[in-house]
Design a protein around this motif. Structure first.
Motif, PDB file in Angstrom:
ATOM      1  N   LYS A 185      59.522  67.512  39.836  1.00 32.74           N
ATOM      2  CA  LYS A 185      60.099  66.983  41.070  1.00 32.74           C
ATOM      3  C   LYS A 185      61.592  66.714  40.896  1.00 32.74           C
ATOM      4  CE  LYS A 185      56.544  66.211  43.988  1.00 32.74           C
ATOM      5  NZ  LYS A 185      56.530  66.579  45.422  1.00 32.74           N
ATOM      6  N   SER A 186      61.956  66.153  39.720  1.00 25.74           N
ATOM      7  CA  SER A 186      63.373  65.860  39.444  1.00 25.74           C
ATOM      8  C   SER A 186      64.200  67.132  39.397  1.00 25.74           C
ATOM      9  CB  SER A 186      63.514  65.100  38.117  1.00 25.74           C
ATOM     10  OG  SER A 186      62.812  63.885  38.141  1.00 25.74           O
ATOM     11  N   LEU A 187      63.643  68.163  38.761  1.00 22.95           N
ATOM     12  CA  LEU A 187      64.344  69.446  38.670  1.00 22.95           C
ATOM     13  C   LEU A 187      64.516  70.073  40.052  1.00 22.95           C
ATOM     14  CD1 LEU A 187      62.636  70.840  35.468  1.00 22.95           C
ATOM     15  CD2 LEU A 187      65.087  70.480  35.741  1.00 22.95           C
ATOM     16  N   HIS A 188      63.492  69.912  40.891  1.00 21.94           N
ATOM     17  CA  HIS A 188      63.591  70.420  42.262  1.00 21.94           C
ATOM     18  C   HIS A 188      64.740  69.722  42.988  1.00 21.94           C
ATOM     19  CE1 HIS A 188      61.295  71.548  46.223  1.00 21.94           C
ATOM     20  NE2 HIS A 188      62.509  72.056  46.158  1.00 21.94           N
ATOM     21  N   GLY A 189      64.837  68.413  42.806  1.00 20.54           N
ATOM     22  CA  GLY A 189      65.928  67.648  43.405  1.00 20.54           C
ATOM     23  C   GLY A 189      67.288  68.109  42.896  1.00 20.54           C
ATOM     24  N   LEU A 190      67.367  68.384  41.586  1.00 19.94           N
ATOM     25  CA  LEU A 190      68.623  68.845  40.979  1.00 19.94           C
ATOM     26  C   LEU A 190      69.032  70.211  41.530  1.00 19.94           C
ATOM     27  CD1 LEU A 190      70.817  68.266  38.840  1.00 19.94           C
ATOM     28  CD2 LEU A 190      69.362  69.419  37.172  1.00 19.94           C
ATOM     29  N   VAL A 191      68.037  71.079  41.730  1.00 16.74           N
ATOM     30  CA  VAL A 191      68.306  72.413  42.296  1.00 16.74           C
ATOM     31  C   VAL A 191      68.918  72.277  43.687  1.00 16.74           C
ATOM     32  CG1 VAL A 191      67.158  74.463  43.265  1.00 16.74           C
ATOM     33  CG2 VAL A 191      66.597  73.694  40.960  1.00 16.74           C
ATOM     34  N   ILE A 192      68.350  71.376  44.492  1.00 18.89           N
ATOM     35  CA  ILE A 192      68.886  71.149  45.846  1.00 18.89           C
ATOM     36  C   ILE A 192      70.294  70.565  45.770  1.00 18.89           C
ATOM     37  CG2 ILE A 192      68.572  69.809  47.974  1.00 18.89           C
ATOM     38  CD1 ILE A 192      65.505  69.992  47.396  1.00 18.89           C
ATOM     39  N   LYS A 193      70.493  69.599  44.853  1.00 16.56           N
ATOM     40  CA  LYS A 193      71.797  68.954  44.693  1.00 16.56           C
ATOM     41  C   LYS A 193      72.874  69.963  44.296  1.00 16.56           C
ATOM     42  CE  LYS A 193      74.067  65.220  42.128  1.00 16.56           C
ATOM     43  NZ  LYS A 193      73.902  64.208  41.040  1.00 16.56           N
ATOM     44  N   ARG A 194      72.500  70.913  43.428  1.00 14.43           N
ATOM     45  CA  ARG A 194      73.465  71.922  42.964  1.00 14.43           C
ATOM     46  C   ARG A 194      73.603  73.092  43.941  1.00 14.43           C
ATOM     47  NH1 ARG A 194      73.554  71.116  37.123  1.00 14.43           N
ATOM     48  NH2 ARG A 194      74.087  68.909  36.996  1.00 14.43           N
ATOM     49  N   GLY A 195      72.856  73.056  45.036  1.00 12.13           N
ATOM     50  CA  GLY A 195      72.955  74.127  46.033  1.00 12.13           C
ATOM     51  C   GLY A 195      72.345  75.435  45.592  1.00 12.13           C
ATOM     52  N   LEU A 196      71.306  75.365  44.742  1.00 11.69           N
ATOM     53  CA  LEU A 196      70.707  76.574  44.190  1.00 11.69           C
ATOM     54  C   LEU A 196      69.352  76.915  44.816  1.00 11.69           C
ATOM     55  CD1 LEU A 196      71.502  75.843  40.440  1.00 11.69           C
ATOM     56  CD2 LEU A 196      72.627  77.534  41.877  1.00 11.69           C
ATOM     57  N   GLU A 197      68.991  76.171  45.887  1.00 11.39           N
ATOM     58  CA  GLU A 197      67.665  76.398  46.468  1.00 11.39           C
ATOM     59  C   GLU A 197      67.532  77.762  47.130  1.00 11.39           C
ATOM     60  OE1 GLU A 197      69.901  73.922  49.622  1.00 11.39           O
ATOM     61  OE2 GLU A 197      69.892  74.228  47.457  1.00 11.39           O
ATOM     62  N   LYS A 198      68.655  78.444  47.386  1.00 11.29           N
ATOM     63  CA  LYS A 198      68.595  79.781  47.979  1.00 11.29           C
ATOM     64  C   LYS A 198      68.438  80.874  46.930  1.00 11.29           C
ATOM     65  CE  LYS A 198      71.159  78.595  52.152  1.00 11.29           C
ATOM     66  NZ  LYS A 198      72.360  78.871  52.994  1.00 11.29           N
ATOM     67  N   SER A 199      68.513  80.494  45.668  1.00  7.22           N
ATOM     68  CA  SER A 199      68.331  81.478  44.593  1.00  7.22           C
ATOM     69  C   SER A 199      66.868  81.921  44.546  1.00  7.22           C
ATOM     70  CB  SER A 199      68.728  80.865  43.249  1.00  7.22           C
ATOM     71  OG  SER A 199      68.181  81.599  42.183  1.00  7.22           O
ATOM     72  N   VAL A 200      66.643  83.207  44.657  1.00  7.15           N
ATOM     73  CA  VAL A 200      65.267  83.729  44.680  1.00  7.15           C
ATOM     74  C   VAL A 200      64.526  83.465  43.372  1.00  7.15           C
ATOM     75  CG1 VAL A 200      63.856  85.822  44.922  1.00  7.15           C
ATOM     76  CG2 VAL A 200      65.807  85.450  46.437  1.00  7.15           C
ATOM     77  N   PRO A 201      65.136  83.735  42.176  1.00  7.53           N
ATOM     78  CA  PRO A 201      64.400  83.462  40.923  1.00  7.53           C
ATOM     79  C   PRO A 201      64.039  81.983  40.756  1.00  7.53           C
ATOM     80  CG  PRO A 201      66.308  84.865  40.489  1.00  7.53           C
ATOM     81  CD  PRO A 201      66.440  84.382  41.881  1.00  7.53           C
ATOM     82  N   ILE A 202      64.958  81.085  41.136  1.00  7.17           N
ATOM     83  CA  ILE A 202      64.688  79.644  40.994  1.00  7.17           C
ATOM     84  C   ILE A 202      63.602  79.212  41.981  1.00  7.17           C
ATOM     85  CG2 ILE A 202      65.676  77.338  41.273  1.00  7.17           C
ATOM     86  CD1 ILE A 202      68.292  78.431  40.120  1.00  7.17           C
ATOM     87  N   SER A 203      63.670  79.695  43.212  1.00 10.37           N
ATOM     88  CA  SER A 203      62.625  79.372  44.198  1.00 10.37           C
ATOM     89  C   SER A 203      61.270  79.897  43.743  1.00 10.37           C
ATOM     90  CB  SER A 203      62.987  79.976  45.565  1.00 10.37           C
ATOM     91  OG  SER A 203      64.132  79.350  46.087  1.00 10.37           O
ATOM     92  N   ASN A 204      61.255  81.082  43.155  1.00 11.66           N
ATOM     93  CA  ASN A 204      59.998  81.649  42.636  1.00 11.66           C
ATOM     94  C   ASN A 204      59.417  80.762  41.539  1.00 11.66           C
ATOM     95  OD1 ASN A 204      60.209  83.833  44.342  1.00 11.66           O
ATOM     96  ND2 ASN A 204      61.025  85.219  42.804  1.00 11.66           N
ATOM     97  N   ALA A 205      60.301  80.250  40.660  1.00 15.98           N
ATOM     98  CA  ALA A 205      59.840  79.362  39.581  1.00 15.98           C
ATOM     99  C   ALA A 205      59.272  78.070  40.153  1.00 15.98           C
ATOM    100  CB  ALA A 205      60.994  79.070  38.623  1.00 15.98           C
ATOM    101  N   LEU A 206      59.910  77.523  41.191  1.00 14.46           N
ATOM    102  CA  LEU A 206      59.416  76.292  41.832  1.00 14.46           C
ATOM    103  C   LEU A 206      58.063  76.536  42.493  1.00 14.46           C
ATOM    104  CD1 LEU A 206      62.746  74.991  43.407  1.00 14.46           C
ATOM    105  CD2 LEU A 206      61.402  73.796  41.662  1.00 14.46           C
ATOM    106  N   ILE A 207      57.912  77.684  43.148  1.00 18.43           N
ATOM    107  CA  ILE A 207      56.625  78.026  43.783  1.00 18.43           C
ATOM    108  C   ILE A 207      55.520  78.078  42.728  1.00 18.43           C
ATOM    109  CG2 ILE A 207      55.359  79.946  44.845  1.00 18.43           C
ATOM    110  CD1 ILE A 207      57.917  80.540  46.468  1.00 18.43           C
ATOM    111  N   ALA A 208      55.797  78.777  41.627  1.00 22.72           N
ATOM    112  CA  ALA A 208      54.796  78.899  40.547  1.00 22.72           C
ATOM    113  C   ALA A 208      54.458  77.530  39.970  1.00 22.72           C
ATOM    114  CB  ALA A 208      55.327  79.821  39.455  1.00 22.72           C
ATOM    115  N   MET A 209      55.468  76.671  39.821  1.00 23.38           N
ATOM    116  CA  MET A 209      55.246  75.330  39.258  1.00 23.38           C
ATOM    117  C   MET A 209      54.319  74.511  40.155  1.00 23.38           C
ATOM    118  SD  MET A 209      57.952  72.220  38.804  1.00 23.38           S
ATOM    119  CE  MET A 209      57.885  71.841  40.551  1.00 23.38           C
ATOM    120  N   TYR A 210      54.616  74.467  41.453  1.00 27.60           N
ATOM    121  CA  TYR A 210      53.791  73.661  42.369  1.00 27.60           C
ATOM    122  C   TYR A 210      52.374  74.218  42.486  1.00 27.60           C
ATOM    123  CZ  TYR A 210      57.649  70.728  43.993  1.00 27.60           C
ATOM    124  OH  TYR A 210      58.660  69.810  44.067  1.00 27.60           O
TER     125      TYR A 210
END
Length: 700
Positions: free
Chosen positions: A322-347
């Motif tokens: 959850k913290s990493l998800h928050g950090l991704v949003i804070k850094r403006g990286l939520e539009k990155s496809v590889p990072i979003s894919n990793a978050l999907i797999a994690m949840y």
């Protein structure tokens, strides 16, 4: 580490210098000077300004071989191989002969584009023009064959090069590494040392990638000694590869020692290499390292984020995720496809309750790749949301998303879970049209789907269409026949698999033990279990112990099942205890059942099955007080019995029901018809009773 904007500034300054020089040439009218114009041309290509370079090239009144070579090299370096090939052909038509530099550039493009056929044409031209001994052409040709995984051809070229240097040796070593030929790659390294050729990072780094198993630990140490001997211990590429190799050989301490020794020369890849090592061996240290690297000014890249997010799939690391998800949003990286894919797999891996977060991320993605879709399909399928899997698959088809073997496997598994035969057959046809039926994963899913739908003959046909080289499809057909109660067929497949020398794995033995359990082959199954590690080098896992407990339990040999659980080399998990509890029910041993249930309630207090099974056993033995105690404990723990589900497929539509269901759109009609059927049953029952009381007489 240099900030990104520093590199951009340098790049902008370089382009500014080229533009300034170009302006001066125009002002002075010096375009006739080929040397000056070639310099400007080279400057534009290095700055990736290919359009401007092409325009300048077209305007040149005089061109030489350097002009053509500059454009060919520029196109290759910018990733425009097809344009480079057009320049090469035009160069020939204009009467300019290719030289070593031309061949070096175009072969680099061939290797990058993996166009072996064109590479072979260039090879013919090189031989025809007598350039096979040229160091540039020969090295590029060797590298092209190596990257196209034609190491025999690469070695033949290598032997024709009169002056071999570290570039030619390294290219061939890399080629043997790509085909996992460890022996040949190390032999070449020894040849380099004997011939006095300088060893560099390109000699060691590829070799270290092959040392990825505990069996190679000593070899990794020897390589490390050579690296130190040749003064390459602080080279970033070699250092990073050494960290990874030690970690994959199981020595975290050695990896850490190399990392700490590189304190003055670490780059982002060094930190990522150490992070990957910790993620395998010590996850908590990995999270600390992730924080430390940022404290020292190293900004994580996509690889860093995807690696550390992918490690947060267990409940204990849910907060980290959850913290990493928050950090991704804070850094403006939520539009990155590889990072979003990793978050999907994690949840998806966390639990079913995180499905809302998963859907939110997926729906908010502006662009999705195949990994995004496949992650959702696989996640839905594994979490039991099979209907959503089918809907998502239909959406993929409507959006013309490319469907690969992962997508087919996931949707076929969902068809298996829902027992939707017609839909499964339609997906099978689509897989045939797409050419995926010979794929092991798709073949395995087809076998599983047909066996679950009760058509074992079609399951075997699907098995016959596969290559039969992998244990994946063999395991599926063994399971299929075992679940159909045809254990003899299962064991026959196992013996065939062994005769064909297909590599057995731990799943193979789960399938075999299941088959033995279903047909009562207790001794045979126990012998298979005992031979796993001795004969096949496969240590028994938790699921194997559960299978043998089930084997003993079905045969009424409860004492042996209990003894096996007590002798396990690790603590039994809920699966083993549930299996033993089922054996207690079969053997009507309420005392042992109570003891086993206490373990289960400690491990899974929210699981309703334990309470229900224990309560039913007390009820069957008419021990009403104990039954009431279990019911009260269940109520106090706020555990509710989950109603069972049933489903039926009508006209390619799945209808699902649970006990006392009132949500189906045709609910009123269904219950009305059900009432009519119950009345008919009662009437038939009363008629049968009358026939017993007043038997009919035949009169002549």
């Amino acid at each position: 580490m240099r900030p990104l904007n520093y590199d951009i500034e340098i790049f902008s300054y370089a382009l500014y210098k080229v533009l300034t020089k170009h302006c001066w040439v125009i002002k002075l009218g010096s375009f006739a000077d080929v040397y000056t114009t070639n310099n400007i041309l080279s400057g534009y290509t290095k700055c990736k300004e290919l359009g401007v370079a092409c325009k300048l090239f077209d305007e040149m009144t005089h061109r030489d071989s350097v002009s053509w070579n500059t454009m060919i090299a520029g196109c290759v370096n910018s990733g425009n191989f097809d344009t480079a090939w057009v320049f090469l052909k035009t160069m020939k038509r204009c009467g300019f002969d290719a030289d070593g530099y031309t061949f070096g550039s175009i072969l680099k493009g061939v290797a990058g584009a993996y166009r072996l056929g064109l590479g072979q044409q260039v090879h013919s031209t090189i031989v025809k023009m007598g350039y096979e001994g040229n160091v540039y052409a020969g090295s590029a040709l060797l590298d092209m064959y190596a990257k196209c995984e034609r190491v025999e051809d690469a070695y033949a070229v290598f032997q024709c090069i009169p002056e071999r240097n570290s570039v030619t040796y390294n290219a061939l070593i890399d080629g043997f590494v790509q085909v996992s030929d460890l022996g040949s790659a190390f032999w070449l390294l020894d040849c380099m040392e004997k011939e006095g050729v300088r060893l560099d990072d390109g000699s060691f780094a590829p070799l270290l990638t092959l040392l990825d198993d505990a069996a190679y630990y000593k070899l990794t140490m020897q390589m490390h000694c050579k690296i130190i001997k040749h003064g390459l211990a602080f080279d970033n590429t070699v250092c990073n590869a050494t960290i990874t190799s030690y970690a994959e050989c199981g020595s975290l301490e050695d990896a850490k020692r190399v990392f700490e020794g590189a304190i003055g020369s670490r780059d982002l890849v060094t930190w990522n290499s150490m992070l990957a090592a910790y993620l395998v061996h010590e996850k908590e240290l990995a999270f600390k390292l992730f924080v430390d690297m940022q404290g020292l000014g190293f900004e994580p890249d996509f690889y860093t984020y995807t690696s550390v997010i992918s490690a947060c799939f267990e409940k204990v690391h849910k907060d980290h995720g959850k913290s990493l998800h928050g950090l991704v949003i804070k850094r403006g990286l939520e539009k990155s496809v590889p990072i979003s894919n990793a978050l999907i797999a994690m949840y998806l891996k966390l639990n079913n309750k995180s499905m809302e977060d998963t859907l939110h991320i997926f729906d908010s993605m502006e662009s999705k790749d195949r990994v995004s879709w496949n992650s959702m399909l696989t996640g839905f399928s594994q979490c039991g949301f099979s209907e959503y899997t089918l809907k998502l698959f239909a959406q993929m088809r409507s959006l013309l998303v490319e469907i690969d073997h992962y997508a087919f496997s996931a949707v076929l598994r969902s068809c298996s879970d829902l027992a939707t035969l017609q839909l499964g057959q339609q997906v099978h046809v689509l897989a045939i049209k797409s050419g995926f039926t010979s794929n092991d994963f798709v073949g395995s899913s087809l076998i599983f789907m047909y066996s679950r739908c009760g058509i074992i003959e079609d399951a075997q046909k699907s098995f016959e269409e596969t290559s039969k080289d992998s244990s994946i499809t063999w395991n599926s057909i063994i399971f299929g026949y075992a679940q159909h109660g045809q254990g003899e067929f299962s064991l026959n497949f196992f013996f065939q698999m062994r005769e064909r020398k297909v590599k057995l794995d731990h799943i193979t033995f789960v399938a075999v033990l299941t088959a033995c359990s279903h047909i009562g082959l207790v001794e045979e199954g126990h012998n298979f279990f005992k031979s796993m590690e001795i004969d096949y080098g496969i240590p028994p896992r938790m699921e194997h112990y559960a299978c043998v407990v089930d084997l003993f339990g079905r045969a009424g040999r409860l004492l042996e099942a209990k003894t096996l659980v007590e002798s396990m080399p690790f603590e039994p998990d809920a699966m083993v205890w549930k299996t033993l509890l089922g054996a207690c029910r079969v053997c009507c041993d309420i005392e042992l059942a109570t003891e086993v249930a206490s373990h289960l309630l400690e491990l899974q207090p929210e699981e309703h099955c334990t309470y229900v099974l224990l309560s039913n056993m007390y009820g069957n033995l008419r021990r009403w007080d104990e039954k009431a105690s279990v019911t009260r404990l269940m109520r106090e723990s706020k555990v509710k019995k989950v109603p069972g589900w049933s489903w039926i497929e009508i006209k390619n539509e799945v209808h699902a029901f649970n006990a006392e269901d009132r949500f189906h759109p045709h609910c009123a009609e269904i219950y009305h018809r059900l009432g009519e059927l119950m009345e008919e049953i009662k009437w038939l029952d009363s008629t049968a009773s009358l026939d017993v009381i007043m038997p009919s007489f035949d009169h002549e």
